[in-house]
Design an enzyme around this catalytic site. Structure first.
Site, PDB file in Angstrom:
ATOM      1  N   LEU A 171      11.720 -19.569  -4.845  1.00 55.08           N
ATOM      2  CA  LEU A 171      10.553 -18.872  -4.295  1.00 55.08           C
ATOM      3  C   LEU A 171       9.316 -19.061  -5.184  1.00 55.08           C
ATOM      4  O   LEU A 171       9.414 -18.996  -6.403  1.00 55.08           O
ATOM      5  CB  LEU A 171      10.869 -17.363  -4.221  1.00 55.08           C
ATOM      6  CG  LEU A 171       9.730 -16.464  -3.735  1.00 55.08           C
ATOM      7  CD1 LEU A 171       9.640 -16.477  -2.214  1.00 55.08           C
ATOM      8  CD2 LEU A 171       9.916 -15.022  -4.216  1.00 55.08           C
TER       9      LEU A 171
ATOM     10  N   HIS B  55       3.008   3.885  -8.767  1.00 53.81           N
ATOM     11  CA  HIS B  55       2.711   2.486  -9.108  1.00 53.81           C
ATOM     12  C   HIS B  55       3.889   1.834  -9.839  1.00 53.81           C
ATOM     13  O   HIS B  55       4.222   0.679  -9.592  1.00 53.81           O
ATOM     14  CB  HIS B  55       1.443   2.404  -9.967  1.00 53.81           C
ATOM     15  CG  HIS B  55       0.199   2.767  -9.211  1.00 53.81           C
ATOM     16  ND1 HIS B  55      -0.063   2.303  -7.946  1.00 53.81           N
ATOM     17  CD2 HIS B  55      -0.856   3.561  -9.533  1.00 53.81           C
ATOM     18  CE1 HIS B  55      -1.222   2.786  -7.520  1.00 53.81           C
ATOM     19  NE2 HIS B  55      -1.720   3.558  -8.462  1.00 53.81           N
TER      20      HIS B  55
ATOM     21  N   ASP C 122       0.831  -1.213   0.000  1.00 53.74           N
ATOM     22  CA  ASP C 122       0.000   0.000   0.000  1.00 53.74           C
ATOM     23  C   ASP C 122       0.867   1.264   0.000  1.00 53.74           C
ATOM     24  O   ASP C 122       2.000   1.259   0.482  1.00 53.74           O
ATOM     25  CB  ASP C 122      -0.883  -0.028   1.264  1.00 53.74           C
ATOM     26  CG  ASP C 122      -2.025   0.967   1.181  1.00 53.74           C
ATOM     27  OD1 ASP C 122      -2.292   1.506   0.089  1.00 53.74           O
ATOM     28  OD2 ASP C 122      -2.659   1.213   2.232  1.00 53.74           O
TER      29      ASP C 122
HETATM   30  C1  FPP Z   1      -1.638   0.678  -3.340  1.00 52.21           C
HETATM   31  O1  FPP Z   1      -1.229   1.982  -3.582  1.00 52.21           O
HETATM   32  C2  FPP Z   1      -1.284  -0.130  -4.445  1.00 52.21           C
HETATM   33  C3  FPP Z   1      -2.092  -0.869  -5.257  1.00 52.21           C
HETATM   34  C4  FPP Z   1      -3.329  -0.464  -5.924  1.00 52.21           C
HETATM   35  C5  FPP Z   1      -1.704  -2.249  -5.494  1.00 52.21           C
HETATM   36  C6  FPP Z   1      -0.225  -2.480  -5.634  1.00 52.21           C
HETATM   37  C7  FPP Z   1       0.268  -2.215  -6.993  1.00 52.21           C
HETATM   38  C8  FPP Z   1       1.572  -2.163  -7.314  1.00 52.21           C
HETATM   39  C9  FPP Z   1       2.678  -2.405  -6.357  1.00 52.21           C
HETATM   40  C10 FPP Z   1       1.984  -1.837  -8.700  1.00 52.21           C
HETATM   41  C11 FPP Z   1       1.594  -2.871  -9.690  1.00 52.21           C
HETATM   42  C12 FPP Z   1       1.993  -4.235  -9.297  1.00 52.21           C
HETATM   43  C13 FPP Z   1       2.511  -5.125 -10.142  1.00 52.21           C
HETATM   44  C14 FPP Z   1       2.776  -6.520  -9.694  1.00 52.21           C
HETATM   45  C15 FPP Z   1       2.842  -4.787 -11.530  1.00 52.21           C
HETATM   46  P1  FPP Z   1      -2.354   3.068  -3.541  1.00 52.21           P
HETATM   47  O2  FPP Z   1      -2.651   3.509  -4.928  1.00 52.21           O
HETATM   48  O3  FPP Z   1      -3.531   2.539  -2.804  1.00 52.21           O
HETATM   49  O4  FPP Z   1      -1.629   4.182  -2.731  1.00 52.21           O
HETATM   50  P2  FPP Z   1      -2.365   5.233  -1.788  1.00 52.21           P
HETATM   51  O5  FPP Z   1      -3.050   4.436  -0.716  1.00 52.21           O
HETATM   52  O6  FPP Z   1      -1.240   6.060  -1.267  1.00 52.21           O
HETATM   53  O7  FPP Z   1      -3.324   5.978  -2.649  1.00 52.21           O
END
Ligand code: FPP
Length: 258
Positions: free
Chosen positions: A147, A53, A36
């Site tokens: 893994l 992201h 997150d």
């Molecule tokens: C949370 O950040 C993240 C997500 C929506 C999911 C995790 C996604 C990634 C790590 C990138 C894509 C993954 C892969 C495997 C290609 P948020 O947008 O909720 O952040 P915020 O809470 O600060 O808004």
């Protein structure tokens, strides 16, 4: 049994006999991570959410390698939830593009790192080319013995349980004698054959599980870290493992059984 005060509100119980030095750490077999905070991290840098992201996806490669080096056998990460479709369409498209690229890159990386990659979640809603990329990656990496990276895409714990119940009902029609128990139910989940995580880490300071592996996390230890996902390092992963080592896991019983 000693109580160690870690804040005004939270106490962790520590079995002193279980205290270990770094080189004797008990490494959890399976670690699950809610990655997150990509958006908040990007904002802090004066950049847009997509930058966060992309950095988050790059960091997953680093952390998966670190997890493997530490001897972790299974790493499950929450990449896209069944609720994430509610985000603006531009962000959803960007995340889908990142996933496409990640899956493609992983064919080469999985071979280099001897890593097996599997995907959990409802595939039917994903674009056909993403479904094909998932299948190719799973097939290409299925015999790798290092893994196992389990990526949750269009995943929701409740959705997984409902799909499992429907699959069980079909099986029950065919074999009326089968009796449902926890072990059998587990075989209908996406995570069939993968042990439950001992440790779940969530970055970015939120203290909730957000529909992630709700069946499988029943007895897991939860570790919440303030850092956002793109800035989470292998040292932070090690800190979480050390904290896990200090907790006495009793699974509802009276003594440490882990
Ligand atoms: C949370 O950040 C993240 C997500 C929506 C999911 C995790 C996604 C990634 C790590 C990138 C894509 C993954 C892969 C495997 C290609 P948020 O947008 O909720 O952040 P915020 O809470 O600060 O808004």
């Amino acid at each position: 049994m000693n109580m160690i005060k870690v804040s005004k509100l939270f106490y962790i119980e520590v079995a002193m006999a279980d205290m270990t030095t770094t080189d004797q750490l008990k490494i959890p077999k399976h670690v699950a991570i809610i990655m997150d905070g990509n958006g908040r991290w990007a904002k802090k840098q004066g950049k847009n959410r997509t930058y966060g992201h992309k950095s988050g996806s790059d960091n997953l490669k680093v952390i998966a390698r670190a997890a493997s080096d530490m001897g972790i056998k299974y790493l499950t990460v929450y990449a896209f939830s069944t609720e994430n479709w509610k985000r603006p369409s531009t962000e959803v498209s960007f995340l889908m593009g990142l996933l496409r690229q990640y899956l493609k890159d992983s064919i080469k990386n999985a071979k280099k790192d001897n890593m097996r990659v599997v995907v959990i979640g409802r595939r039917s809603d994903l674009d056909p080319d993403i479904r094909e990329a998932i299948e190719s990656l799973e097939v290409a990496s299925k015999n790798h013995t290092g893994l196992t990276l389990q990526i949750a895409i269009n995943y929701g714990g409740r959705d997984e349980i409902i799909r499992a119940i429907k699959a069980y009902e079909i099986e029950k029609e065919k074999h009326p004698d089968i009796e449902l128990d926890e072990k059998l139910f587990g075989d209908f989940l996406d995570t069939k054959d993968i042990p439950d995580p001992e440790l779940m880490i969530r970055t970015s300071g939120e203290v909730r599980s957000s529909n992630f592996l709700i069946w499988q996390l029943a007895y897991s230890e939860f570790f919440f870290v303030k850092k956002h996902w793109p800035e989470f390092t292998s040292d932070d992963l090690m800190e979480a493992i050390k904290a896990y080592n200090k907790v006495s896991r009793r699974f509802g019983g009276l003594k440490d059984e882990s």
